[in-house]
Design a protein around this motif. Structure first.
Motif, mmCIF file in Angstrom:
data_model
loop_
_atom_site.group_PDB
_atom_site.id
_atom_site.type_symbol
_atom_site.label_atom_id
_atom_site.label_comp_id
_atom_site.label_asym_id
_atom_site.label_seq_id
_atom_site.Cartn_x
_atom_site.Cartn_y
_atom_site.Cartn_z
ATOM 1 N N THR A 24 3.534 0.529 2.879
ATOM 2 C CA THR A 24 4.832 0.001 2.449
ATOM 3 C C THR A 24 5.635 1.000 1.621
ATOM 4 N N SER A 25 4.971 2.019 1.079
ATOM 5 C CA SER A 25 5.690 3.044 0.320
ATOM 6 C C SER A 25 4.947 4.363 0.456
ATOM 7 N N ALA A 26 5.691 5.461 0.318
ATOM 8 C CA ALA A 26 5.078 6.784 0.437
ATOM 9 C C ALA A 26 5.890 7.780 -0.355
ATOM 10 N N MET A 27 5.229 8.889 -0.701
ATOM 11 C CA MET A 27 5.878 9.979 -1.419
ATOM 12 C C MET A 27 5.598 11.265 -0.655
ATOM 13 N N VAL A 28 6.660 12.039 -0.354
ATOM 14 C CA VAL A 28 6.494 13.308 0.346
ATOM 15 C C VAL A 28 7.308 14.377 -0.357
ATOM 16 N N VAL A 29 6.974 15.633 -0.074
ATOM 17 C CA VAL A 29 7.822 16.734 -0.518
ATOM 18 C C VAL A 29 8.755 17.064 0.639
ATOM 19 N N PRO A 30 9.889 17.712 0.394
ATOM 20 C CA PRO A 30 10.884 17.933 1.445
ATOM 21 C C PRO A 30 10.358 18.616 2.702
ATOM 22 N N THR A 31 9.450 19.585 2.543
ATOM 23 C CA THR A 31 8.938 20.256 3.740
ATOM 24 C C THR A 31 8.172 19.279 4.630
ATOM 25 N N ALA A 62 0.854 -1.193 0.000
ATOM 26 C CA ALA A 62 0.000 0.000 0.000
ATOM 27 C C ALA A 62 0.881 1.231 0.000
ATOM 28 N N THR A 63 0.444 2.260 -0.716
ATOM 29 C CA THR A 63 1.204 3.513 -0.782
ATOM 30 C C THR A 63 0.390 4.647 -0.197
ATOM 31 N N LEU A 64 1.057 5.548 0.516
ATOM 32 C CA LEU A 64 0.398 6.715 1.097
ATOM 33 C C LEU A 64 0.734 7.930 0.245
ATOM 34 N N ILE A 65 -0.307 8.600 -0.259
ATOM 35 C CA ILE A 65 -0.129 9.737 -1.166
ATOM 36 C C ILE A 65 -0.567 11.012 -0.459
#
Length: 496
Positions: A230-237, A183-186
């Protein structure tokens, strides 16, 4: 083949797997496909030529993405944070738009187009409508219109055609590669290329998507743990806020195998602390632009851990990694023609099937050989790509070109510096003065002259800031990009 085939393929293989939402209550691939087909019927019956979305990320974004593709029209997600006049101006640039907006933004858009539905109204109509017959989208037709963030100029509508997006997918994602437990967290916004790329890449891989509409560090951590992300995408802030929130403690997220970040420069000290806080997680730095259909270079998990472990390789943490398969990169001189040698800094040009480089009403900016000018200053050192900021950000002091990133990378390691941006401000003698704008870590911080002396010990004299200004926060977009022109205006106004 259009992007609607991405959902068709996933549905044919894992129809009963949850595609979006919580494990116990989410929408399966078959259900998403049914509602998207109904959404296409709604769009056709209403005669829309563009589908505009104004709202936060969630179930509605994948639904609208595939409904518009099945209907053969482009989707245009707009930045819901824009002022009413700005939003209405962008809508006016699109032919025969149908607007779908979250209820919170409906009033801002009343009268901006002939047809306006709330997100819930569109979902209900799509679910009630039967599927309509549709032909596969023309590879060369426009799938998505994304407006640039406008950090250096007015927003431009980038045209991403179906073949640009499918080329990106086929070269970087393996079809059906995700297991049912993944599962990915967006939490990236829908109007950003990362938000659109997340929809396509995760559906293509067969991975469950969980959305976090309103980011908070604790809310993000809670969802990672509760849903065994199991995976995620974030911006630096976002990553910086999570690390600060943890306060040196471990994140306690053993299931999080991959954490990708991108969209703006990542401060290396923050990244180093994040690698310690998430010891079981593979970090991925994904660099790309709206015009390139998302990622064009990646610094992978092994690269991160090797660089953290070896001081001789530590500098690689400030790179964006290697160019992805199917893409080419060149560093050119200011004349936009001369190709520079390995290690030399210049302007980054890229080429590949996923590159659009085409703007609504303005045409293509690709050169005769298909190369796209990113306008990012960069260098390639032993296959690793280092980004030095936008060419427009270059400070010209006494005839010398100075990249702000070179000074920022030094200043951010000062104990009293939480965030920093280096800008050029007008000067009668030098043309521009170097001004370091600092968000301090606390109320008690080093004096201006002490900061300048600290820089002078680590940089050439011509790189030492002429001025040091302390502020409470830096102006940024929702994805963490610094809006330098706003900062320059703020600093010059205060100086005046």
């Amino acid at each position: 083949m259009g992007i609607e085939m991405v959902l068709d393929m996933a549905t044919s293989v894992v129809p009963d797997r949850v595609a979006i939402g919580r494990r116990e209550s989410g929408l399966t691939y078959a259900q998403l496909d049914d509602v998207a087909s109904g959404g296409a019927t709604v769009l056709k019956e209403r005669g829309a030529a563009h589908l505009v979305f104004v709202g936060v990320n969630g179930l509605i974004l994948p639904l609208l993405t595939f409904a518009s593709a099945k209907a053969g029209i482009p989707i245009a997600p707009l930045n819901y944070r824009l002022a009413t006049e700005q939003l209405r101006d962008l809508v006016a640039q699109l032919d025969t738009p149908l607007i779908v907006a979250d209820p919170a933004y409906k009033d801002k858009l009343e009268g901006a187009a002939a047809q306006l539905l709330t997100s819930d109204e569109f979902f209900d109509e799509a679910r009630a409508a039967g599927p309509s017959d549709h032909l596969p989208a023309d590879d060369d037709s426009t799938a998505v219109v994304l407006f640039t963030s406008g950090t250096t100029s007015a927003p431009k509508g980038v045209l991403l055609r179906h073949h640009h997006l499918t080329s990106y997918l086929f070269n970087t994602v393996e079809f059906g590669s995700a297991g049912e437990e993944q599962a990915t967290l967006i939490s990236t916004p829908p109007y950003h290329i990362a938000g659109m790329g997340a929809v396509l890449s995760n559906i293509y891989a067969g991975r469950r998507m969980v959305y976090l509409p309103d980011f908070t560090p604790q809310g993000w951590l809670d969802l990672v743990r509760e849903e065994e992300i199991t995976s995620a995408m974030v911006v630096p802030t976002m990553l910086a806020r999570v690390v600060e929130h943890l306060g040196g403690e471990s994140a306690g997220a053993p299931k999080l195998a991959s954490l990708a970040y991108g969209g703006a420069r990542m401060a290396q000290p923050v990244l180093e602390r994040a690698l310690v806080a998430f010891p079981d997680t593979g970090f991925v730095n994904a660099y790309g632009l709206t015009e390139t259909s998302s990622t064009i270079a990646v610094l992978g998990p092994d690269d991160h851990r090797e660089a953290l472990a070896d001081p001789a390789l530590r500098h690689r943490l400030s790179s964006v990694g290697r160019v992805v398969p199917g893409m080419e990169a060149q560093i050119r001189a200011e004349d936009d023609v001369t190709v520079l040698a390995d290690g030399d800094t210049g302007l980054l040009w890229v080429r590949g099937a996923q590159v659009s480089g085409e703007y609504m009403g303005k045409g293509s900016v690709l050169d005769a050989d298909g190369w796209f000018p990113t306008r990012d200053r960069a260098r390639i050192d032993h296959e690793f790509l280092f980004i030095g900021g936008r060419a427009d950000d270059t400070i010209i002091r006494g005839g010398e070109n100075i990249a702000p990133a070179e000074i920022e990378d030094v200043l951010v390691r000062h104990d009293d510096v939480r965030e920093v941006a280096v800008i050029g401000v007008p000067d009668d003698e030098w043309g521009e003065r170097i001004c370091a704008v600092i968000v301090p870590t606390g109320d008690d911080h080093a004096e201006q002259e002490a900061v300048r002396a600290w820089c002078r010990e680590r940089l050439r004299g011509s790189r030492t800031p002429d001025d040091v200004v302390f502020v409470d926060e830096l102006p940024k977009t929702a994805t963490g990009k610094l809006v330098r022109r706003d900062l320059v205006a703020q600093v010059t106004a205060e100086s005046a």
